[in-house]
Write an enzyme that holds these catalytic residues in place. Structure first.
Site, PDB file in Angstrom:
ATOM      1  N   GLY A   1     -34.240  53.619 -27.956  1.00  0.00           N
ATOM      2  CA  GLY A   1     -35.488  54.340 -28.144  1.00  0.00           C
ATOM      3  C   GLY A   1     -35.259  55.818 -27.884  1.00  0.00           C
ATOM      4  N   CYS A   2     -36.004  56.665 -28.579  1.00  0.00           N
ATOM      5  CA  CYS A   2     -35.775  58.106 -28.404  1.00  0.00           C
ATOM      6  C   CYS A   2     -36.242  58.580 -27.034  1.00  0.00           C
ATOM      7  CB  CYS A   2     -36.432  58.905 -29.522  1.00  0.00           C
ATOM      8  SG  CYS A   2     -38.168  58.516 -29.818  1.00  0.00           S
ATOM      9  N   ASN A   3     -37.348  58.049 -26.555  1.00  0.00           N
ATOM     10  CA  ASN A   3     -37.763  58.391 -25.203  1.00  0.00           C
ATOM     11  C   ASN A   3     -36.794  57.815 -24.185  1.00  0.00           C
ATOM     12  OD1 ASN A   3     -40.185  59.623 -26.113  1.00  0.00           O
ATOM     13  ND2 ASN A   3     -41.151  57.616 -26.264  1.00  0.00           N
TER      14      ASN A   3
END
EC number: 1.2.1.38
Lengths: 342, 342, 342, 342
Positions: free
Chosen positions: B148-150
């Site tokens: 996930g980017c976060n």
């Protein structure tokens, strides 16, 4: 073989954009970066986005050893540029990004820039840097004058049409929408985020914008007689991009055909299918110029719209393209970055 | 030697970003692009900024001939991804950008994504794609699960600190500021320009954001015991960028030293000098992650801030970095683009 | 009856915001506007959006005849404010929007603002201008000290919780997201559109922001013992709005109940239903503050989020609300403008 | 005396803007709000910025009791509007914000909107709602047709010039820059923040924009012969504002004088000093229209630029201004809000 590069005025946006492009060029090495007021600082302090690169510290111009330099990019303000270039070693190849050597006639320079040209003899050897139209001269030039970013956009939209007389030369309205980075990293109230964002307005109205000097020079030379466009730029709440909307009298299909043929072999100049019009967001960060043509319900009226990134194709990308030619490097080297969208 | 690439789900932002990056990669050729609803369209219609590239038309997945393909990037929505990958030839190398193979325990997947995992046997062979921490496993993997980017941003800020127990593991607050492209090209009211620009707000509060599954898995594995962070993302009026502000208990100098040493040899992970904090604008469009550490007037409290571009280092850049490893191409190939600022 | 108003420092954003609000107030008349460097100019030149109003020209402070003035809004920079106010007629009612009279203890002023207070005797009579909590004192005050805009936002989120000890006083993290107009109309490079838009970053990290002086003073007074929060502001690419995300230890339902009861009769302080969190876009241009509370998957942890417009409720709207009280005008007069969305 | 108001289609931006304006109007009470798909919801859910107002829940139109209603604002999509209005009680006063009753000739409606007009008999009694030019008719009207927002902007720039033949009627280029809220709260890909922000482009080129129907009708009526302008709108990365740049042939001073005299007594139409041009940011959120005139270096050429807020003066503010006239309330009531800048 790697060419050694100096960038004079590296603390401005066009200087930083040159560094960004050269970072993945592969055949250039940045040997010197200058910035008078920031001399002594690492580039990472002035432009943190370049932090990962191994770059020389900023210097004063006087401190640069030009002996091993192959190419100088001069990204200084106009007027300063003249003085600095006049003092550089005579055998250096130079791409100047300022307005100082764009106008062939020193009288034109004085009229548009308000003071006499200080290096008219250098002006004589300068080649106007609109690559696709001066490629041969640029290849052999020592000094190339980068064009104005608005001037480049308008010319990409109109040059082939004027050369072919595909439009009425006495009825050209050029409405430009310009992003704010074209004004440079300057501390002016109207460039503040709180002032600029969320609104838009015309500026330099009344035919007073200096890039008109370039339009007059180039369009008149093409036509063999005076051509004067009505041109007003508008400041946009965006960082990069120029959109030129040209309203012309002519047959829209002929206009489209003329542009398509003129740019058929140009990798950076993309003519869209008839009726499609471009957007600045689709050329952002790239050396591309998208050009579209639409007819109008009014018979005999057409619209030509050109979009480019003022910092790339409109200045630093153009400069690098010209430098490639001057250094006998394949013209597109370092310039094939795809636009950064969204 | 050139590797032949297929991108499944090329009409989304991560698909387009992969094309952007591969355009100047030099050792990859895009052989197939899929998008179910847009099948038959040229990519230029879906993404006009890629108009200058010579790309295959969009196809349906069923139409792709995978026989000559070396690497598949799967940029499909989660759940769809599982089903599609399960049907691909077993010998294909795959980087999946969805959430489907990130969580090792299928029970975790079900808890966070609300339905049972449909391909648990594939999950077993999937390697978690946070390149700098799973490099060896990725090199030998057939299936890599992009993070996930976060989750990537928070882990870059915290992993070395958790591994070294340089901070109190029971007192970690992670306040994220996320750009809108992370939500994809989806028609949702809150993603409209008129709704989003000029304001900001938290979302997925209360510890409900799915990337918490990754934080829990990875941080707990590092610590050898459960670690639970308090994490709330905020949606920003910007297109690219994640800024993770981590509030931790620990000695700020030790925190800075720990991160500096951990990332000393990582070209994409740049630890700033002590006391300097990063900005998303300075990593925009690049595969870089900038990380800064500050102390606080409160003794024993520190702040770690990490910034990256969610579409690049947070997803498609990471995917390409992993693919390079899997294909035995130098890891940084195609990823050295400097950030696009301003 | 109409009160006659002077605004000192009318060329800044808070001065212009006061004019905007007073334009439809109905019971105030703007009798004098000052701005040293712009003295002699019509306000329409400095703020074209106020062009339609019949306003006095800008003057130098020395030129103002204070004899007929009922109320002075002092929107000058800190330090300047002290000197100017000390010279005003003793019977004038004053709302000061600067930082000069916010901190009761002159030693605190010196610590946070780096120089000794020049008018400590005036400080003694100054009332802290957080209207909802100092209403009675403000009503009878001659000099009211407008609060910091960040300080106001954080206090609206936390004061009732600290007063009621509904949260752990030693574990408060305050992450603020602040729009750029809070920095004023100042020519600083980082406030340029090209620098600020499209990115975000923390600033004044490490517990160095001056509004901490207000938090310390107010929270400690409420608790009857020192309270120190960890507070870091972040600069947002937007013009108006502050979002305060407070991470606290306490029961989320109790937190919500405490805030709901405390603000039940406050027209400008709107507590959202439990679990809903506010957005700055929904208070833009208004005197409203929206406050939300969320629990967390971590037992005993909660999040309080407050959103207001820094130029309105955070400064000029607050100032007008206080002036209404001091002039015995209904408190909400001129302040019921609905937010301007989108 | 308070007039009771119903707003049909209150879930769109023009509906919400009407509520914002009426909130401080003082002589109107909102008795009903409708929105088919959101029926049953409180307005605060659909528009959280209106949360502080005491408003009726959203209803279906069928549920509204029109017996006590004095005025209906119809903010429904075109085509729907016709059908709904035809079914309303015959004695209701109505301001319609859709396109349905703008074009007097049903054949024009069919040409521009692609289907026959369903209520041609109602069309006969409809008055075109450009307040300053139809004031007397509006005062006595039962049904007023709000103008297109682009159409209003262009007409404010040009009507007095066409009526006075101060410009060449056969050579008018109208380049509009339009903010995104004009497109409504619609889920279209090109309206997403990630798509729109940071770029700009023309749309509805070629003389295809429907507001041309209004230009043709109104300009031709003024001139007593067909007038056809070349008009292209451009979509801007901003939420509110239309800037009309009109390029005309005529004496710039005469143009300026003509506009100045025509609007001398109009409180909302502000003609700037000669040579000054307006900006959308300076009318934002207000019912004002700023108009400027510039000459050009080309003799006999001039530029007229008009700026207004599309949601206020361009639609809901205009609607309220018309409603005031129809209800015999002073025309400017509720409309004197100063622009919200920055």
């Amino acid at each position: 073989m790697t060419s050694r590069i100096a960038i004079l005025g590296a603390s401005g946006y066009t200087g930083a954009e040159l560094v960004r492009l050269i970072a993945t060029h592969g055949r250039m090495e940045i040997a010197a970066l200058t910035a008078d007021r920031k001399a002594g600082s690492p580039m990472a302090e002035v432009y943190p986005h370049l932090r990962h690169l191994d770059l020389p510290h900023l210097q004063r111009i006087e401190e640069v050893d030009f002996s091993g330099i192959d190419m100088v990019f001069c990204a200084l303000p106009h007027a300063t540029s003249q003085a600095v270039i006049a003092d550089l070693p005579r055998d250096l190849k130079i791409v100047d990004l300022s307005a100082d050597f764009r106008l062939r006639d020193p009288a034109d320079y004085e009229r548009w820039y308000g003071k006499p040209h200080a290096a008219p003899e250098l002006q004589k050897e300068a080649v106007y840097g609109l690559t696709e139209f001066y490629r041969d001269e640029i290849r052999g030039a020592r000094l190339v004058a980068g064009t104005g970013c608005n001037a480049a956009t308008g010319q990409y939209a109109l040059r082939p049409l004027i050369a072919a007389e595909a439009i009425d030369l006495d009825d050209i309205v050029l409405d430009l929408k310009c992003a704010v980075s074209g004004a440079g990293r300057s501390l002016r109230e109207n460039l503040l985020h709180a002032e600029l964002s969320e609104g838009y307005h015309p500026y330099a109205a009344g035919g007073t914008h200096r890039h008109l000097g370039e339009f007059d020079q180039e369009f008149s030379a093409l036509a063999g007689r005076p051509v004067r466009v009505q041109f007003t730029p508008h400041l946009m709440p965006a960082n990069r991009g120029i959109l030129a909307s040209a309203y012309v009298t002519g047959d829209a299909r002929v206009v489209h055909d003329t542009l398509s043929q003129a740019y058929a072999d140009e990798p950076f100049l993309q003519v869209l299918p008839f009726g499609e019009l471009p957007s600045t967001r689709h050329v952002r960060g790239s050396n591309l110029c998208h050009i579209g043509v639409s007819g109008d319900r009014l018979p005999g009226r057409a619209m030509v719209v050109a979009a480019l990134d003022n910092l790339t194709k409109g200045s630093s990308g153009q400069a690098l393209q010209n430098a490639n030619l001057m250094l006998d490097i394949p013209e597109h080297t370092g310039l094939m970055l795809a636009p950064c969208f969204p």
